[in-house]
Design a protein around this motif. Sequence first.
Motif, short mmCIF file in Angstrom:
data_model
loop_
_atom_site.label_atom_id
_atom_site.label_comp_id
_atom_site.label_asym_id
_atom_site.label_seq_id
_atom_site.Cartn_x
_atom_site.Cartn_y
_atom_site.Cartn_z
N ASP A 35 -34.31 2.27 5.85
CA ASP A 35 -34.34 1.87 7.25
C ASP A 35 -32.97 1.98 7.91
O ASP A 35 -32.75 1.47 8.99
CB ASP A 35 -34.85 0.43 7.38
CG ASP A 35 -36.34 0.34 7.12
OD1 ASP A 35 -37.03 1.35 7.32
OD2 ASP A 35 -36.80 -0.74 6.74
N SER A 36 -32.04 2.66 7.23
CA SER A 36 -30.70 2.81 7.77
C SER A 36 -30.77 3.48 9.14
O SER A 36 -31.48 4.45 9.34
CB SER A 36 -29.86 3.66 6.82
OG SER A 36 -28.58 3.83 7.34
N GLY A 37 -30.02 2.94 10.08
CA GLY A 37 -30.01 3.50 11.42
C GLY A 37 -31.04 2.91 12.36
O GLY A 37 -31.13 3.29 13.51
N LYS A 38 -31.82 1.96 11.87
CA LYS A 38 -32.82 1.32 12.71
C LYS A 38 -32.29 0.00 13.27
O LYS A 38 -31.28 -0.51 12.82
CB LYS A 38 -34.11 1.07 11.92
CG LYS A 38 -34.81 2.33 11.49
CD LYS A 38 -36.10 2.01 10.77
CE LYS A 38 -36.78 3.28 10.28
NZ LYS A 38 -38.03 2.96 9.58
N ASN A 39 -32.98 -0.52 14.25
CA ASN A 39 -32.62 -1.77 14.92
C ASN A 39 -31.23 -1.70 15.55
O ASN A 39 -30.51 -2.69 15.59
CB ASN A 39 -32.69 -2.98 13.97
CG ASN A 39 -34.10 -3.33 13.57
OD1 ASN A 39 -35.06 -2.88 14.16
ND2 ASN A 39 -34.22 -4.12 12.53
N ARG A 85 -41.29 6.20 15.53
CA ARG A 85 -40.20 7.17 15.72
C ARG A 85 -38.97 6.79 14.89
O ARG A 85 -37.90 7.38 15.04
CB ARG A 85 -39.82 7.26 17.20
CG ARG A 85 -40.95 7.86 18.02
CD ARG A 85 -40.54 8.20 19.43
NE ARG A 85 -39.45 9.16 19.39
CZ ARG A 85 -38.42 9.15 20.25
NH1 ARG A 85 -38.33 8.22 21.18
NH2 ARG A 85 -37.46 10.06 20.17
N ASN A 86 -39.13 5.80 14.00
CA ASN A 86 -38.05 5.35 13.11
C ASN A 86 -36.83 4.81 13.86
O ASN A 86 -35.69 5.02 13.44
CB ASN A 86 -37.63 6.47 12.15
CG ASN A 86 -38.72 6.80 11.18
OD1 ASN A 86 -39.39 5.91 10.65
ND2 ASN A 86 -38.95 8.08 10.96
N LEU A 87 -37.09 4.10 14.95
CA LEU A 87 -36.00 3.52 15.74
C LEU A 87 -35.82 2.03 15.48
O LEU A 87 -34.73 1.50 15.65
CB LEU A 87 -36.25 3.76 17.23
CG LEU A 87 -36.35 5.22 17.65
CD1 LEU A 87 -36.77 5.33 19.11
CD2 LEU A 87 -35.04 5.94 17.40
N VAL A 88 -36.91 1.36 15.09
CA VAL A 88 -36.86 -0.07 14.77
C VAL A 88 -37.63 -0.30 13.48
O VAL A 88 -38.45 0.52 13.08
CB VAL A 88 -37.45 -0.94 15.91
CG1 VAL A 88 -36.63 -0.81 17.18
CG2 VAL A 88 -38.90 -0.62 16.17
N THR A 89 -37.35 -1.43 12.87
CA THR A 89 -38.01 -1.76 11.60
C THR A 89 -39.34 -2.49 11.83
O THR A 89 -39.60 -3.03 12.91
CB THR A 89 -37.13 -2.67 10.73
OG1 THR A 89 -36.89 -3.89 11.44
CG2 THR A 89 -35.82 -1.99 10.36
#
Length: 128
Positions: A35-39, A85-89
Amino acid sequence: MTPDLKTNPPPATLFSDDAENIAKQLDESAKNRRDSGKNKSTQIRRFYDELVSWQERIGTDDKKFKDYEAFIHMLNAKAAYAQGRNLVTREFVQWLRDCIQQIDSPRTLNHFRLHFEAMIGFLKAIRG
């Protein structure tokens, strides 16, 4: 992970300990390797800004709240899309969903807005 937004007055820890704990959990979930790069703060801020926009339109007016309530709940769909879109967890989406589920009046909307604002402040502090 779900704060209590419905009590009046709000719990003494809603804007302090509860918000800080959520921020820590969201930061940890974003540190997970997959999840690196999210939130990121810009993504979280978009949801906060939209919530503030609805809260400003509604104010303390119960009729306006009922008129706009569906649009507030649409934030759940937007969060699910952002997760896709893998932007938030998943943890952020669940926290947002749990909080929105409790919003049933201008008062609870305001409690969530303030809790969200405090959480963002703690998240910024954690990340430096």
